[in-house]
Design a protein around this motif. Structure first.
Motif, short mmCIF file in Angstrom:
data_model
loop_
_atom_site.label_atom_id
_atom_site.label_comp_id
_atom_site.label_asym_id
_atom_site.label_seq_id
_atom_site.Cartn_x
_atom_site.Cartn_y
_atom_site.Cartn_z
N MET A 160 0.78 -1.22 -0.05
CA MET A 160 0.09 0.05 0.00
C MET A 160 0.86 1.10 0.06
O MET A 160 1.86 1.50 0.61
CB MET A 160 -0.87 -0.09 1.20
N ASN A 161 0.61 2.10 -0.78
CA ASN A 161 1.37 3.50 -0.83
C ASN A 161 1.22 4.52 0.45
O ASN A 161 0.09 4.35 1.07
CB ASN A 161 1.18 4.07 -2.05
N PRO A 162 2.07 5.32 0.57
CA PRO A 162 2.17 6.05 1.70
C PRO A 162 0.85 7.05 1.79
O PRO A 162 -0.01 7.37 2.81
CB PRO A 162 3.27 6.97 1.76
N ARG A 163 0.22 7.61 0.59
CA ARG A 163 -0.84 8.25 0.42
C ARG A 163 -2.07 7.77 1.02
O ARG A 163 -2.91 8.06 1.76
CB ARG A 163 -1.04 8.93 -0.70
N THR A 164 -2.06 6.23 0.68
CA THR A 164 -3.24 5.49 1.05
C THR A 164 -3.23 5.13 2.54
O THR A 164 -4.26 4.91 3.12
CB THR A 164 -3.41 4.19 0.21
N LEU A 165 -2.01 5.00 2.91
CA LEU A 165 -2.05 4.69 4.35
C LEU A 165 -2.52 5.94 5.18
O LEU A 165 -3.21 5.59 6.20
CB LEU A 165 -0.61 4.36 4.53
N VAL A 166 -1.85 6.95 4.72
CA VAL A 166 -2.40 8.37 5.60
C VAL A 166 -3.72 8.44 5.64
O VAL A 166 -4.50 8.69 6.70
CB VAL A 166 -1.71 9.36 4.94
N ARG A 167 -4.49 8.19 4.42
CA ARG A 167 -6.04 8.33 4.17
C ARG A 167 -6.78 7.39 5.08
O ARG A 167 -7.71 7.56 5.73
CB ARG A 167 -6.28 8.19 2.74
N ALA A 168 -6.32 5.96 5.10
CA ALA A 168 -6.88 5.07 5.64
C ALA A 168 -6.46 5.29 7.37
O ALA A 168 -7.78 4.99 8.04
CB ALA A 168 -6.11 3.67 5.63
N GLU A 169 -5.39 5.84 7.83
CA GLU A 169 -5.11 6.04 9.05
C GLU A 169 -6.24 7.27 9.54
O GLU A 169 -6.68 7.11 10.62
CB GLU A 169 -3.83 6.75 9.25
N GLY A 170 -6.23 8.24 8.65
CA GLY A 170 -7.37 9.23 8.93
C GLY A 170 -8.64 8.93 9.28
O GLY A 170 -9.36 9.37 9.95
N ALA A 171 -9.14 7.89 8.36
CA ALA A 171 -10.51 7.23 8.55
C ALA A 171 -10.68 6.57 9.86
O ALA A 171 -11.56 6.78 10.47
CB ALA A 171 -10.63 6.16 7.30
N ILE A 172 -9.62 5.67 10.04
CA ILE A 172 -9.78 5.16 11.55
C ILE A 172 -9.72 6.15 12.72
O ILE A 172 -10.46 5.81 13.64
CB ILE A 172 -8.79 4.06 11.46
N VAL A 173 -9.04 7.20 12.61
CA VAL A 173 -8.73 8.27 13.62
C VAL A 173 -10.26 8.67 13.50
O VAL A 173 -10.51 9.12 15.07
CB VAL A 173 -7.51 9.04 13.45
N ALA A 174 -10.61 9.33 12.56
CA ALA A 174 -11.91 10.03 12.45
C ALA A 174 -13.23 8.98 13.23
O ALA A 174 -14.00 9.58 13.93
CB ALA A 174 -12.16 10.62 11.26
N ALA A 175 -13.20 7.75 12.71
CA ALA A 175 -14.06 7.10 13.14
C ALA A 175 -14.10 6.61 14.87
O ALA A 175 -14.81 6.66 15.48
CB ALA A 175 -14.18 5.44 12.40
N ALA A 176 -12.75 6.43 15.10
CA ALA A 176 -12.53 6.11 16.47
C ALA A 176 -13.06 7.45 17.59
O ALA A 176 -13.39 7.14 18.37
CB ALA A 176 -11.06 5.54 16.76
N ALA A 177 -12.57 8.46 17.04
CA ALA A 177 -12.80 9.77 17.76
C ALA A 177 -14.46 9.90 17.89
O ALA A 177 -14.95 10.39 18.89
CB ALA A 177 -11.84 10.86 17.41
N THR A 178 -15.03 9.95 16.67
CA THR A 178 -16.37 10.09 16.88
C THR A 178 -17.02 9.19 17.47
O THR A 178 -18.09 9.35 18.22
CB THR A 178 -16.84 9.99 15.15
N ALA A 179 -16.85 7.66 17.44
CA ALA A 179 -17.52 6.83 18.07
C ALA A 179 -17.17 6.78 19.79
O ALA A 179 -18.34 6.84 20.51
CB ALA A 179 -16.94 5.38 17.57
N THR A 180 -16.01 7.19 20.14
CA THR A 180 -15.83 7.30 21.49
C THR A 180 -16.69 8.75 22.08
O THR A 180 -17.20 8.56 23.28
CB THR A 180 -14.44 7.80 21.62
N TYR A 181 -16.60 9.83 21.19
CA TYR A 181 -17.36 10.94 21.67
C TYR A 181 -19.04 10.36 21.95
O TYR A 181 -19.54 10.62 22.69
CB TYR A 181 -17.38 11.96 20.52
N ALA A 182 -19.38 9.70 20.56
CA ALA A 182 -20.99 9.31 20.68
C ALA A 182 -21.14 8.15 22.04
O ALA A 182 -22.19 8.35 22.81
CB ALA A 182 -21.30 8.67 19.57
N LEU A 183 -20.14 7.26 22.26
CA LEU A 183 -20.36 6.44 23.25
C LEU A 183 -20.23 6.86 24.72
O LEU A 183 -20.72 6.14 25.60
CB LEU A 183 -19.45 5.08 23.15
N GLN A 184 -19.89 8.00 24.85
CA GLN A 184 -19.82 8.69 26.02
C GLN A 184 -21.06 9.47 26.34
O GLN A 184 -21.37 10.15 27.32
CB GLN A 184 -18.36 9.61 26.06
N GLY A 185 -22.01 9.43 25.40
CA GLY A 185 -23.01 10.17 25.63
C GLY A 185 -23.12 11.52 25.25
O GLY A 185 -24.22 12.19 25.84
#
Length: 117
Positions: A1-26
């Motif tokens: 996987m090329n670095p640009r794709t890795l940075v974008r995938a990493e961004g997706a995971i970080v955004a999803a994790a932060a949003t989910a954590t925020y939501a799960l905390q009510g």
């Protein structure tokens, strides 16, 4: 996987994790929606110059700020700080997902570290 794709995938995971954590905390979805684009106010520095714009944008679009804020919030028991840090983290992650990266002071706004990968 090329670095640009890795940075974008990493961004997706970080955004999803932060949003989910925020939501799960009510936490409030309205607050999330009201604040999620707030970091982009840092682009106003470009009204002065590329150098100032890149500096202000980069200062707000690295994970250093939200991680520091979250740590301070956890250590002091300040839930608001943790919530804001999660929103801020989600914003940066989404930016990386969509290919927006850190800016160079001597280059055009759209020329970012993600495009150079």
């Amino acid at each position: 996987m090329n670095p640009r794709t890795l940075v974008r995938a990493e961004g997706a995971i970080v955004a999803a994790a932060a949003t989910a954590t925020y939501a799960l905390q009510g936490r409030s979805l309205l607050v999330f929606l009201a604040l999620v684009l707030l970091p982009d106010v840092s682009m106003a520095g470009y009204l002065h110059s590329r150098r100032v714009g890149a500096t202000t944008y980069n200062a707000v679009h690295t994970y250093l700020g939200p991680v520091t804020l979250a740590a301070a919030g956890i250590l002091t028991g300040t839930g608001l700080a943790v919530g804001v840090a999660l929103i801020w983290t989600a914003h940066i992650g989404a930016d990386r997902l969509f290919g927006y990266g850190l800016k160079y002071a001597d280059r055009e706004f759209g020329d970012t570290h993600v495009q150079r990968l």
